[in-house]
Design a protein around this motif. Structure first.
Motif, PDB file in Angstrom:
ATOM      1  N   UNK A  93       0.816  -1.205   0.000  1.00 45.11           N
ATOM      2  CA  UNK A  93       0.000   0.000   0.000  1.00 45.11           C
ATOM      3  C   UNK A  93       0.850   1.255   0.000  1.00 45.11           C
ATOM      4  N   UNK A  94       1.866   1.276   0.826  1.00 46.42           N
ATOM      5  CA  UNK A  94       2.739   2.446   0.913  1.00 46.42           C
ATOM      6  C   UNK A  94       3.469   2.691  -0.411  1.00 46.42           C
ATOM      7  N   UNK A  95       3.936   1.610  -1.055  1.00 44.47           N
ATOM      8  CA  UNK A  95       4.659   1.758  -2.322  1.00 44.47           C
ATOM      9  C   UNK A  95       3.747   2.306  -3.412  1.00 44.47           C
ATOM     10  N   UNK A  96       2.489   1.876  -3.430  1.00 44.05           N
ATOM     11  CA  UNK A  96       1.531   2.429  -4.391  1.00 44.05           C
ATOM     12  C   UNK A  96       1.371   3.936  -4.188  1.00 44.05           C
ATOM     13  N   UNK A  97       1.255   4.352  -2.938  1.00 45.01           N
ATOM     14  CA  UNK A  97       1.064   5.769  -2.647  1.00 45.01           C
ATOM     15  C   UNK A  97       2.328   6.577  -2.988  1.00 45.01           C
ATOM     16  N   UNK A  98       3.491   6.013  -2.725  1.00 41.77           N
ATOM     17  CA  UNK A  98       4.733   6.729  -3.036  1.00 41.77           C
ATOM     18  C   UNK A  98       4.874   6.941  -4.543  1.00 41.77           C
ATOM     19  N   UNK A 108       9.465  16.075  -2.326  1.00 38.99           N
ATOM     20  CA  UNK A 108      10.077  14.872  -1.759  1.00 38.99           C
ATOM     21  C   UNK A 108      10.095  14.879  -0.242  1.00 38.99           C
ATOM     22  N   UNK A 109      10.318  16.062   0.336  1.00 38.10           N
ATOM     23  CA  UNK A 109      10.394  16.125   1.791  1.00 38.10           C
ATOM     24  C   UNK A 109       9.028  16.027   2.468  1.00 38.10           C
ATOM     25  N   UNK A 110       7.946  16.031   1.667  1.00 37.24           N
ATOM     26  CA  UNK A 110       6.598  15.937   2.224  1.00 37.24           C
ATOM     27  C   UNK A 110       5.920  14.606   1.935  1.00 37.24           C
ATOM     28  N   UNK A 111       6.545  13.772   1.081  1.00 37.69           N
ATOM     29  CA  UNK A 111       5.884  12.540   0.648  1.00 37.69           C
ATOM     30  C   UNK A 111       5.589  11.607   1.819  1.00 37.69           C
ATOM     31  N   UNK A 112       6.580  11.330   2.647  1.00 38.51           N
ATOM     32  CA  UNK A 112       6.394  10.374   3.736  1.00 38.51           C
ATOM     33  C   UNK A 112       5.304  10.820   4.702  1.00 38.51           C
ATOM     34  N   UNK A 113       5.340  12.093   5.076  1.00 41.03           N
ATOM     35  CA  UNK A 113       4.345  12.604   5.999  1.00 41.03           C
ATOM     36  C   UNK A 113       2.951  12.587   5.408  1.00 41.03           C
ATOM     37  N   UNK A 114       2.846  12.921   4.130  1.00 41.04           N
ATOM     38  CA  UNK A 114       1.534  12.932   3.484  1.00 41.04           C
ATOM     39  C   UNK A 114       0.977  11.510   3.354  1.00 41.04           C
ATOM     40  N   UNK A 115       1.844  10.553   3.041  1.00 36.15           N
ATOM     41  CA  UNK A 115       1.401   9.163   2.958  1.00 36.15           C
ATOM     42  C   UNK A 115       0.879   8.688   4.311  1.00 36.15           C
ATOM     43  N   UNK A 116       1.620   8.984   5.366  1.00 37.82           N
ATOM     44  CA  UNK A 116       1.169   8.594   6.705  1.00 37.82           C
ATOM     45  C   UNK A 116      -0.187   9.221   7.036  1.00 37.82           C
ATOM     46  N   UNK A 117      -0.378  10.451   6.581  1.00 39.32           N
ATOM     47  CA  UNK A 117      -1.618  11.169   6.876  1.00 39.32           C
ATOM     48  C   UNK A 117      -2.825  10.498   6.220  1.00 39.32           C
ATOM     49  N   UNK A 118      -2.714  10.176   4.926  1.00 37.80           N
ATOM     50  CA  UNK A 118      -3.873   9.585   4.244  1.00 37.80           C
ATOM     51  C   UNK A 118      -4.088   8.132   4.676  1.00 37.80           C
ATOM     52  N   UNK A 119      -3.009   7.427   5.008  1.00 37.23           N
ATOM     53  CA  UNK A 119      -3.166   6.067   5.517  1.00 37.23           C
ATOM     54  C   UNK A 119      -3.932   6.068   6.842  1.00 37.23           C
ATOM     55  N   UNK A 120      -3.608   7.022   7.700  1.00 39.22           N
ATOM     56  CA  UNK A 120      -4.318   7.126   8.975  1.00 39.22           C
ATOM     57  C   UNK A 120      -5.774   7.522   8.753  1.00 39.22           C
ATOM     58  N   UNK A 121      -5.997   8.438   7.815  1.00 33.00           N
ATOM     59  CA  UNK A 121      -7.349   8.918   7.541  1.00 33.00           C
ATOM     60  C   UNK A 121      -8.250   7.781   7.082  1.00 33.00           C
ATOM     61  N   UNK A 122      -7.721   6.890   6.268  1.00 32.98           N
ATOM     62  CA  UNK A 122      -8.506   5.765   5.739  1.00 32.98           C
ATOM     63  C   UNK A 122      -8.302   4.478   6.528  1.00 32.98           C
ATOM     64  N   UNK A 123      -7.672   4.593   7.711  1.00 32.24           N
ATOM     65  CA  UNK A 123      -7.488   3.480   8.637  1.00 32.24           C
ATOM     66  C   UNK A 123      -6.762   2.305   7.985  1.00 32.24           C
ATOM     67  N   UNK A 124      -5.636   2.611   7.339  1.00 31.14           N
ATOM     68  CA  UNK A 124      -4.834   1.587   6.683  1.00 31.14           C
ATOM     69  C   UNK A 124      -3.395   1.539   7.208  1.00 31.14           C
ATOM     70  N   UNK A 145      -8.920   5.498  -2.518  1.00 32.63           N
ATOM     71  CA  UNK A 145      -9.358   6.811  -2.047  1.00 32.63           C
ATOM     72  C   UNK A 145      -8.187   7.568  -1.431  1.00 32.63           C
ATOM     73  N   UNK A 146      -7.341   6.856  -0.662  1.00 36.38           N
ATOM     74  CA  UNK A 146      -6.157   7.498  -0.089  1.00 36.38           C
ATOM     75  C   UNK A 146      -5.251   8.031  -1.192  1.00 36.38           C
ATOM     76  N   UNK A 147      -5.081   7.245  -2.237  1.00 34.76           N
ATOM     77  CA  UNK A 147      -4.257   7.676  -3.362  1.00 34.76           C
ATOM     78  C   UNK A 147      -4.848   8.912  -4.035  1.00 34.76           C
ATOM     79  N   UNK A 148      -6.167   8.931  -4.204  1.00 32.92           N
ATOM     80  CA  UNK A 148      -6.809  10.075  -4.828  1.00 32.92           C
ATOM     81  C   UNK A 148      -6.698  11.357  -4.033  1.00 32.92           C
ATOM     82  N   UNK A 149      -6.494  11.235  -2.718  1.00 33.11           N
ATOM     83  CA  UNK A 149      -6.409  12.409  -1.841  1.00 33.11           C
ATOM     84  C   UNK A 149      -4.975  12.842  -1.549  1.00 33.11           C
TER      85      UNK A 149
END
Length: 329
Positions: A93-98, A108-124, A145-149
């Motif tokens: 899941x994380x690799x798809x989002x990255x 680049x410096x925001x990718x990890x934090x943004x991925x964590x944010x949408x994963x938490x939002x969608x409970x993944x 949906x996480x990817x779309x956001x």
């Protein structure tokens, strides 16, 4: 403020007109539902708004950008959850989002934090590093949906987001959609297509019914249901045709129909009409065995304006599509 505006938008495929001179305005911050039978033009309209297809004539603006002359800006400002599966199940899941973040030029410096944010939002979060092929159908939809956001879109297109999912998972997805719009505080507009009338009723601020490439009605779900002529009342009895003839001239009844042992009337205003019908039946010596009252639903609205039932094709099942895609690999 308008988030999406179409101007005589038209798409033809040979002699077939899929979208016909469509003029539609969708306000910012709303959840807007697009309903229609198969082949009505829903997917074609979304494809043009997402710049996947070019219109035959006319144009549209999405988040203020013209879909013809500013297509790249349109794509940068939207998120999409397709009806068909578009996640790579050989990645986590994380690799798809990255991968998606890189495509959309998320810093680049925001990718990890943004991925964590949408994963938490969608409970993944707890499954982020598992291969997607181990996910359930509902988890895949949430990941999409996480990817779309991920890139902070202003407009989110959801094409049949819960089709084929079990009722409990569908309700969870509904909660996520409502929570997303609440947290965005008017900054996120959602355009949703769905086959589920209860989904449109629950989620959408407004809905439009499209048929043969044209909008035939648009309003809030509540107003559309209220505008139907009253309620349907069903009476079980022997020889319903006799009572039907006695009610045919009643000004408060707009439709009378009979089946074997069943009389169905559609009333303009209920009031004491039920008691009135019982009185007429008693005077005629007719015994009513059972009565049921059916309030207007979005399904009734859809059937009223299109004359068609929503068809659920076998291949619409989301999980079935996923399994088939895996078998082909």
């Amino acid at each position: 403020m308008v988030a999406i505006q179409t101007y005589n938008l038209t798409k033809q495929f040979g002699t077939l007109t899929a979208v016909n001179s469509l003029n539609l305005a969708i306000h910012k911050g709303t959840i807007f539902g697009l309903l229609g039978p198969n082949g009505a033009g829903k997917s074609t309209l979304l494809s043009m708004l997402c710049t996947i297809l070019n219109p035959t004539s006319g144009t549209a603006t999405v988040n203020g950008y013209d879909i013809l002359t500013e297509s790249e800006k349109v794509r940068q400002s939207i998120g999409i959850v397709f009806q068909s599966i578009s996640i790579d199940d050989r990645l986590t899941g994380r690799e798809n989002l990255k991968f998606h973040a890189m495509l959309y030029n998320v810093p680049e410096d925001k990718i990890a934090g943004r991925i964590d944010e949408v994963l938490a939002l969608l409970e993944l979060s707890d499954r982020a590093d598992d291969l997607v092929r181990t996910y359930s159908g509902g988890m895949i939809r949430r990941l999409e949906m996480a990817r779309g956001l991920l890139h902070h879109p202003h407009i989110l297109f959801l094409d049949e987001p819960t089709i084929g999912l079990d009722p409990q998972t569908r309700e969870h997805i509904w909660s996520y959609i409502q929570e997303l719009t609440r947290k965005k505080k008017g900054d996120l507009t959602v355009l949703l297509t769905t086959h589920y009338m209860d989904e449109a009723d629950l989620l959408c601020d407004e809905v439009a019914i499209i048929d043969k490439g044209q909008i035939i009605v648009r309003d809030t779900p509540g107003n559309l249901k209220q505008d139907l002529q009253g309620e349907k009342i069903s009476f079980n009895m022997k020889s319903p045709e006799i009572l039907a003839s006695l009610l045919s001239d009643n000004p408060r009844i707009c439709k009378v129909s009979t089946e074997s042992g069943l009389l169905e009337v559609q009333v303009i205003h209920n009031g004491n009409i039920v008691q009135e019908i019982f009185d007429i039946a008693r005077e005629a010596g007719i015994e009513i065995d059972h009565i049921s009252i059916h309030e207007s639903s979005m399904h009734d609205v859809f059937l009223h304006y299109t004359g068609k039932e929503i068809r659920k094709e076998e291949d619409d099942n989301f999980t079935s599509q996923y399994r088939k895609s895996r078998r082909r690999r």
